[in-house]
Design an enzyme around this catalytic site. Structure first.
Site, PDB file in Angstrom:
ATOM      1  N   LYS A 288       0.841  -1.213   0.000  1.00 48.20           N
ATOM      2  CA  LYS A 288       0.000   0.000   0.000  1.00 48.20           C
ATOM      3  C   LYS A 288       0.865   1.247   0.000  1.00 48.20           C
ATOM      4  CE  LYS A 288      -1.520   1.540   4.159  1.00 48.20           C
ATOM      5  NZ  LYS A 288      -1.149   2.927   4.484  1.00 48.20           N
ATOM      6  N   ASN A 289       1.884   1.265   0.877  1.00 47.82           N
ATOM      7  CA  ASN A 289       2.659   2.494   1.050  1.00 47.82           C
ATOM      8  C   ASN A 289       3.620   2.765  -0.111  1.00 47.82           C
ATOM      9  OD1 ASN A 289       1.282   2.951   3.352  1.00 47.82           O
ATOM     10  ND2 ASN A 289       2.951   2.439   4.776  1.00 47.82           N
TER      11      ASN A 289
ATOM     12  N   ARG B 224      -8.191  -0.547   5.522  1.00 47.72           N
ATOM     13  CA  ARG B 224      -7.442   0.496   4.792  1.00 47.72           C
ATOM     14  C   ARG B 224      -6.139  -0.047   4.236  1.00 47.72           C
ATOM     15  NH1 ARG B 224      -6.035   5.520   8.056  1.00 47.72           N
ATOM     16  NH2 ARG B 224      -4.840   5.695   6.162  1.00 47.72           N
TER      17      ARG B 224
ATOM     18  N   ASP C 292       5.700   0.964  11.951  1.00 45.22           N
ATOM     19  CA  ASP C 292       4.485   0.264  11.510  1.00 45.22           C
ATOM     20  C   ASP C 292       4.439  -1.195  11.965  1.00 45.22           C
ATOM     21  OD1 ASP C 292       3.597   2.558  10.338  1.00 45.22           O
ATOM     22  OD2 ASP C 292       4.191   2.007   8.308  1.00 45.22           O
TER      23      ASP C 292
ATOM     24  N   CYS D   1      -4.650   8.077   9.789  1.00 42.67           N
ATOM     25  CA  CYS D   1      -4.585   7.523  11.147  1.00 42.67           C
ATOM     26  C   CYS D   1      -4.099   8.584  12.121  1.00 42.67           C
ATOM     27  CB  CYS D   1      -3.604   6.345  11.204  1.00 42.67           C
ATOM     28  SG  CYS D   1      -4.212   4.859  10.436  1.00 42.67           S
TER      29      CYS D   1
ATOM     30  N   ARG E 120      -0.675  15.174  12.562  1.00 40.47           N
ATOM     31  CA  ARG E 120       0.298  14.716  11.566  1.00 40.47           C
ATOM     32  C   ARG E 120       0.555  15.867  10.607  1.00 40.47           C
ATOM     33  NH1 ARG E 120      -0.875   8.770   9.613  1.00 40.47           N
ATOM     34  NH2 ARG E 120       1.139   9.071   8.638  1.00 40.47           N
TER      35      ARG E 120
HETATM   36  N1  EPU Z   1       6.440  14.962  10.149  1.00 45.17           N
HETATM   37  C1  EPU Z   1       6.427  16.307  10.403  1.00 45.17           C
HETATM   38  N2  EPU Z   1       6.125  17.143   9.379  1.00 45.17           N
HETATM   39  C2  EPU Z   1       5.826  16.697   8.121  1.00 45.17           C
HETATM   40  C3  EPU Z   1       5.852  15.307   7.874  1.00 45.17           C
HETATM   41  C4  EPU Z   1       6.157  14.459   8.911  1.00 45.17           C
HETATM   42  O1  EPU Z   1       6.683  16.766  11.515  1.00 45.17           O
HETATM   43  O2  EPU Z   1       5.560  17.515   7.235  1.00 45.17           O
HETATM   44  C5  EPU Z   1       6.764  14.038  11.256  1.00 45.17           C
HETATM   45  C6  EPU Z   1       5.622  13.075  11.558  1.00 45.17           C
HETATM   46  O3  EPU Z   1       4.669  13.645  12.421  1.00 45.17           O
HETATM   47  C7  EPU Z   1       6.359  11.906  12.161  1.00 45.17           C
HETATM   48  C8  EPU Z   1       7.677  11.880  11.392  1.00 45.17           C
HETATM   49  O4  EPU Z   1       7.810  13.183  10.820  1.00 45.17           O
HETATM   50  O5  EPU Z   1       6.600  12.163  13.523  1.00 45.17           O
HETATM   51  C9  EPU Z   1       7.750  10.854  10.293  1.00 45.17           C
HETATM   52  O6  EPU Z   1       6.612  10.935   9.456  1.00 45.17           O
HETATM   53  P1  EPU Z   1       6.660  10.579   7.909  1.00 45.17           P
HETATM   54  O7  EPU Z   1       6.436  11.811   7.130  1.00 45.17           O
HETATM   55  O8  EPU Z   1       7.902   9.799   7.637  1.00 45.17           O
HETATM   56  O9  EPU Z   1       5.407   9.631   7.758  1.00 45.17           O
HETATM   57  P2  EPU Z   1       4.352   9.602   6.578  1.00 45.17           P
HETATM   58  O10 EPU Z   1       5.018   9.799   5.277  1.00 45.17           O
HETATM   59  O11 EPU Z   1       3.185  10.428   6.919  1.00 45.17           O
HETATM   60  C10 EPU Z   1       4.614   7.035   6.099  1.00 45.17           C
HETATM   61  C11 EPU Z   1       3.702   5.837   6.089  1.00 45.17           C
HETATM   62  C12 EPU Z   1       3.296   5.507   7.525  1.00 45.17           C
HETATM   63  C13 EPU Z   1       4.559   5.243   8.336  1.00 45.17           C
HETATM   64  C14 EPU Z   1       5.504   6.449   8.265  1.00 45.17           C
HETATM   65  C15 EPU Z   1       6.828   6.224   8.964  1.00 45.17           C
HETATM   66  C16 EPU Z   1       2.553   5.989   3.987  1.00 45.17           C
HETATM   67  C17 EPU Z   1       1.299   6.257   3.246  1.00 45.17           C
HETATM   68  N3  EPU Z   1       2.521   6.132   5.298  1.00 45.17           N
HETATM   69  O12 EPU Z   1       3.855   8.095   6.671  1.00 45.17           O
HETATM   70  O13 EPU Z   1       2.522   4.324   7.445  1.00 45.17           O
HETATM   71  O14 EPU Z   1       4.214   5.011   9.682  1.00 45.17           O
HETATM   72  O15 EPU Z   1       5.782   6.754   6.872  1.00 45.17           O
HETATM   73  O16 EPU Z   1       7.490   5.137   8.424  1.00 45.17           O
HETATM   74  O17 EPU Z   1       3.558   5.646   3.390  1.00 45.17           O
HETATM   75  C18 EPU Z   1       0.843   2.801   8.061  1.00 45.17           C
HETATM   76  O18 EPU Z   1       0.989   2.244   6.972  1.00 45.17           O
HETATM   77  O19 EPU Z   1       0.202   2.301   9.007  1.00 45.17           O
HETATM   78  C19 EPU Z   1       1.461   4.115   8.275  1.00 45.17           C
HETATM   79  C20 EPU Z   1       1.048   4.956   9.205  1.00 45.17           C
END
Ligand code: EPU
Length: 424
Positions: A22-23, A404, A312, A118, A126
């Site tokens: 998915k990711n 999801r 995750d 989430c 987030r």
């Molecule tokens: N963060 C910020 N500002 C931003 C973006 C992120 O402060 O603009 C912070 C977040 O709050 C977090 C950290 O940076 O504390 C890392 O977040 P990241 O941006 O890496 O996460 P994401 O891209 O929103 C993806 C996966 C998540 C997974 C995270 C970390 C997808 C669609 N989602 O999220 O997957 O937990 O990377 O590996 O790829 C899941 O599949 O259950 C899931 C939540």
């Protein structure tokens, strides 16, 4: 609202075929907005977030044709692309924000809702500041009104060198895809996320003719090209689904052959499972894993960016640590308060205390069936695992979280011996 009715304990034995990631698929789908020519994407998981992303692309004017029981899609650009990404489509899925950069790159404008997804970070939410600040550096101007980001650019986005102040999977993917058609000199992105799903995106774009090079461990260089070529691409297998089934085998004294995933990509998780006593044999794209009679404790897990232990898989490993023969700790470094599952695990008998971003798990828990509620996608997986290991009947509610991101989880679990039924 659907629930899972689970009778335990069960020992899981047999074969599991891992679905597409998915990711990895979500950013690849968002980046199809950059193409003029048709794109074929294969090995898509049939999960709700993918449907939401496809509906979002449709609302932006893409034509979507389905094949192979919806695991394969052909996406073609409309003659009249739209640039409004609505709240109704983005509210349930954070990855929806990834259409913003490609829209500005292609149409020089976009109106994109703030995303949902989430709730993993308590009151900190987030944020998307890393995405917006970096897009601004490559020439996007924006203002925020009534929950929407009104963005535009004067001509194409412009190549620039920038360093992310902290590592973000989504911001890295967003900037890579938004820079592929940029003008001017190269874009150099420093302090990038290097999760396998980021590399799958760069692989996809490179196969379509993008000029992307990794010039350091966390440094990516992109030189803009005029257009991308027609392409057919198969999405990588799901790293987190694989980790979830590896935990399932270890937790239930099971014996699973897990197919369709390259084990090299989850070395950290497999090394920890070996420490608990699991017997693991690795093959090309397959993992054979047998659970131990007694699960040995893992003293401390700290979640970290790729290379380290993935956030995750943290909830699923917490279940294992509850059953293990001693006390252990988890420090959550990515989403500091991602512990909602701990409260629900306590309803099944777990003894867990949380202080700030650290959970202390007592171990030696004999789970007893109870009613529990999923709070997010991976929490739902953890509760399902604990219910399979628990004595008696459990009801796991709000499984829409699970839907999801896990394709047919109950069918896959039933096939290997779990007594699980979907009810509503
Ligand atoms: N963060 C910020 N500002 C931003 C973006 C992120 O402060 O603009 C912070 C977040 O709050 C977090 C950290 O940076 O504390 C890392 O977040 P990241 O941006 O890496 O996460 P994401 O891209 O929103 C993806 C996966 C998540 C997974 C995270 C970390 C997808 C669609 N989602 O999220 O997957 O937990 O990377 O590996 O790829 C899941 O599949 O259950 C899931 C939540």
């Amino acid at each position: 609202m659907d629930k899972f009715l689970i009778k335990g304990p069960s020992t899981l034995k047999g074969e599991v075929l891992i679905s597409g990631s998915k990711n990895a698929a979500l950013p690849i789908l968002a980046s199809t907005l950059l193409f003029d020519k048709p794109v074929v994407i294969k090995n898509l998981p049939r999960v709700r977030d993918i449907n939401t992303m496809l509906n979002l692309l449709k609302s932006l004017g893409s034509k979507i044709e389905f094949f192979d029981n919806r695991k394969k899609v052909r996406i073609s650009k409309s003659k009249k692309p739209k640039y409004f990404a609505s709240y109704s489509l983005l509210k349930t899925m954070r990855a929806g924000i990834l259409v913003l950069g490609p829209l500005v790159s292609k149409c020089q404008k976009s109106i994109t809702s703030f995303p949902g997804g989430c709730v993993l970070n308590g009151n900190s939410g987030r944020p998307i500041n890393l995405h917006l600040n970096a897009l601004e550096k490559i020439g996007m101007k924006y203002e925020i009104k009534k929950g929407y980001i009104y963005a535009r650019s004067k001509g194409n986005l412009k190549g620039k060198s920038l360093k992310f102040p902290s590592i973000s999977v989504g911001a890295t993917q967003h900037l890579i895809m938004s820079s592929v058609l940029s003008d001017g000199k190269a874009t150099t992105l420093k302090n990038c996320a290097i999760e396998p799903e980021v590399l799958d995106l760069t692989n996809f774009l490179k196969n379509a003719g993008a000029n992307i090079k990794w010039i350091g461990k966390r440094t990516c260089q992109i030189i803009g090209v005029n257009s991308l070529n027609e392409i057919s691409y198969s999405v990588m297998g799901d790293r987190i689904e694989t980790g979830t089934f590896c935990v399932a085998a270890t937790l239930t004294k099971g014996n699973l052959l897990i197919k369709g995933f390259d084990p090299k990509l989850i070395k950290t998780e497999l090394d920890l499972l070996k420490k608990t006593g699991a017997t693991i044999r690795l093959f090309k794209d397959q993992i054979h894993i047998k659970g131990p009679k007694k699960i040995k404790k893992i003293s401390h897990i700290k979640t970290k960016e790729y290379g380290g232990f993935p956030t995750d898989c943290q909830p699923q490993f917490m279940v294992l640590m509850c059953k293990a023969n001693g006390k252990s700790e988890i420090t959550e470094n990515i989403f500091k308060s991602r512990f909602m599952h701990a409260m629900e695990l306590q309803r099944l008998g777990a003894k867990i205390s949380i202080k700030n971003s650290k959970a202390t798990i007592e171990g030696n828990t004999n789970f007893i069936g109870a009613e529990v509620m999923s709070s997010d996608l991976r929490a739902s997986a953890a509760l399902i695992l604990a219910a399979i290991a628990a004595k008696g009947t459990s009801i796991v509610s709000r499984v829409y979280h699970c839907d999801r991101g896990y394709e047919n989880i109950e069918k896959k679990l039933k096939k290997v011996g779990a007594k699980i039924r979907r009810v509503n």
